[in-house]
Design a protein around this motif. Sequence first.
Motif, short mmCIF file in Angstrom:
data_model
loop_
_atom_site.label_atom_id
_atom_site.label_comp_id
_atom_site.label_asym_id
_atom_site.label_seq_id
_atom_site.Cartn_x
_atom_site.Cartn_y
_atom_site.Cartn_z
N SER A 246 0.40 -1.14 -6.99
CA SER A 246 1.16 -0.76 -5.81
C SER A 246 0.19 -0.27 -4.76
O SER A 246 -0.84 0.32 -5.08
CB SER A 246 2.20 0.30 -6.15
OG SER A 246 1.59 1.40 -6.76
N SER B 109 4.92 0.64 7.12
CA SER B 109 6.24 1.06 7.60
C SER B 109 6.24 1.29 9.10
O SER B 109 7.18 0.92 9.81
CB SER B 109 6.69 2.34 6.90
OG SER B 109 6.86 2.11 5.53
N SER C 43 -1.46 1.96 -1.75
CA SER C 43 -1.57 3.40 -1.60
C SER C 43 -0.47 3.91 -0.67
O SER C 43 0.14 3.14 0.07
CB SER C 43 -2.95 3.76 -1.03
OG SER C 43 -3.00 3.40 0.34
N TYR C 44 -0.25 5.21 -0.71
CA TYR C 44 0.76 5.80 0.17
C TYR C 44 0.40 5.59 1.64
O TYR C 44 1.27 5.33 2.46
CB TYR C 44 0.93 7.30 -0.11
CG TYR C 44 1.62 7.57 -1.43
CD1 TYR C 44 2.95 7.20 -1.61
CD2 TYR C 44 0.95 8.17 -2.48
CE1 TYR C 44 3.59 7.42 -2.82
CE2 TYR C 44 1.58 8.41 -3.69
CZ TYR C 44 2.90 8.04 -3.85
OH TYR C 44 3.54 8.25 -5.03
N SER D 137 1.23 2.01 2.57
CA SER D 137 2.69 1.87 2.70
C SER D 137 3.19 2.52 3.97
O SER D 137 4.04 1.97 4.68
CB SER D 137 3.40 2.50 1.50
OG SER D 137 3.09 1.80 0.32
N PHE D 138 2.67 3.70 4.28
CA PHE D 138 3.06 4.42 5.49
C PHE D 138 2.69 3.62 6.73
O PHE D 138 3.49 3.45 7.65
CB PHE D 138 2.41 5.80 5.51
CG PHE D 138 2.79 6.65 6.68
CD1 PHE D 138 4.11 7.08 6.85
CD2 PHE D 138 1.84 7.03 7.62
CE1 PHE D 138 4.47 7.87 7.92
CE2 PHE D 138 2.20 7.82 8.70
CZ PHE D 138 3.50 8.23 8.86
#
Length: 182
Positions: A50, A60, A52-53, A56-57
Amino acid sequence: AGAFLGSGKAAAVVAASHYLGAVLNGFLYRCKGKKRLKTTDITESTHCSSPSYMDSFTASIIAGFKAMAVILAYLILFMIGMELLESIGVFGLFPGEPWSAFAKGIIEMTVGANMIGLCNISIGLKTALTAFIVSFGGLSVIGQSVSMASGSGLGFGTILQIKLTHGLIAGSVAAAAVFFLL
């Protein structure tokens, strides 16, 4: 819509009609497109990677800006189109100011709702027409929806049908409610 109609009660009727219309419209379409997955259609992966945060941020944020740009582009395109139609006299072909305003609302919701609010007609008729326009959303919103639903299997015809029935239900609920509330 309340500011356009000049009545808090009318605004409440439009809002309640919109929400009730959405629920009732949902019942009409609850089984459309339902598809069951067979257990053989589901594959399991033993390795999951997956992002990384932060990735993903960032993705988004980019997706949000893209969505806002698409919505703005549709709004501008339909506003320019409506101005062109106005300049060649298309809206003058309708039998009276309320129907011209309603036609504008079919194209772009906010303009139509504002124009209906300015018409010299009863608050009940203003409320019912505005409830339809708000729930239908206008062709501009339908275009935005088609764009956002790209790849989902929902096409223009399906979205138009869903928005039209939502508008008809909300407008009918509002028309019935004005006798009791306004």
